[in-house]
Enzyme design. Structure first.
Site, mmCIF file in Angstrom:
data_model
loop_
_atom_site.group_PDB
_atom_site.id
_atom_site.type_symbol
_atom_site.label_atom_id
_atom_site.label_comp_id
_atom_site.label_asym_id
_atom_site.label_seq_id
_atom_site.Cartn_x
_atom_site.Cartn_y
_atom_site.Cartn_z
ATOM 1 N N HIS A 148 2.497 5.852 -3.356
ATOM 2 C CA HIS A 148 2.956 4.526 -3.790
ATOM 3 C C HIS A 148 2.138 3.458 -3.069
ATOM 4 C CE1 HIS A 148 6.652 5.620 -6.047
ATOM 5 N NE2 HIS A 148 6.583 6.703 -5.287
ATOM 6 N N GLU A 162 2.297 0.297 -3.297
ATOM 7 C CA GLU A 162 3.135 -0.833 -2.911
ATOM 8 C C GLU A 162 3.910 -0.566 -1.618
ATOM 9 O OE1 GLU A 162 5.909 1.735 -5.393
ATOM 10 O OE2 GLU A 162 3.772 1.246 -5.320
ATOM 11 N N CYS A 216 2.412 7.517 -9.016
ATOM 12 C CA CYS A 216 3.346 8.628 -8.823
ATOM 13 C C CYS A 216 3.501 9.393 -10.150
ATOM 14 C CB CYS A 216 4.671 8.137 -8.256
ATOM 15 S SG CYS A 216 5.676 9.447 -7.505
#
Length: 213
Positions: free
Chosen positions: A193, A195, A88
């Site tokens: 992202h 994750e 990001c």
């Protein structure tokens, strides 16, 4: 083997820590440590720089508020060419300059500038938030098993406008092409992202942890 997630108070690192720890265990990639210590960064085998928020604030938090941290990251990622991943705003930091609010110098590791997303379709809102389909523009070891059409989760209002198209590995369509993944040498960055991107993101994390450039 040690992977460091750099903590400079830019976002909640809990989900990123858990995702990297999970995949490190699966592929036997050693330990994952969240830290703001330059000494920890200096001994890391891999460095991950997450980031949420405005470009100028993140840059100041990293380069001015924490003595020696940026220098340790640069030494490890540039001078010693240890694998580096920006996530990001952490990816955006790799640019030459950010245009958010005020012009702010970036790391200048990958040529380009951070510019506001301007969708051609007025019905598309900014920030670009939610799931979008990746369109791959190139190949890379960290993209092994990732294909055009795979979904990733985005939350951002600014994007990386690369100077050299060869440095952009993937984009998404959001009223025009928006950079999703960049890479150069031993560095890679994702605007989304990983994750939070379920199977696609976990595959990227796994690949990064096993990447030996």
């Amino acid at each position: 083997m040690l992977t460091v997630l750099v903590d400079y108070d830019s976002g909640n690192l809990h989900s990123a820590e858990k995702a990297f720890q999970r995949m490190a265990l699966e592929v036997d990639a050693g330990d994952v440590l969240v830290t703001s210590s330059p000494d920890d960064v200096a001994r890391a085998d891999r460095i991950v720089l997450p980031g949420d928020g405005a470009f100028p604030a993140c840059r100041n938090a990293l380069m001015q508020d924490r003595a020696g941290l940026y220098e340790a990251i640069t030494e490890a990622a540039v001078m010693k060419a240890r694998p580096f991943m920006g996530i990001c705003v952490g990816m955006q930091m790799m640019a030459s300059v950010g245009r958010e609010y005020i012009d702010t110098p970036g790391f200048d590791w990958i040529g380009g500038e951070i510019t506001k997303i301007t969708p051609s379709d007025a019905s598309l809102k900014v920030p670009h938030m939610g799931w979008n389909d990746l369109v791959l523009n190139g190949t890379h070891p960290v993209l092994d098993g990732v294909e055009t059409g795979n979904h990733a989760y985005f939350v951002h209002s600014y994007q990386f406008d690369v100077r050299d198209a060869a440095d952009r590995l993937a984009h998404v369509d959001y009223g025009g092409e928006v950079t999703a993944i960049i890479a150069k040498g031993t560095m890679i960055g994702t605007q989304f992202h990983p994750e939070k991107s379920q199977s696609t993101g976990l595959r990227l994390i796994s690949n990064f942890l096993q990447w030996a450039p």
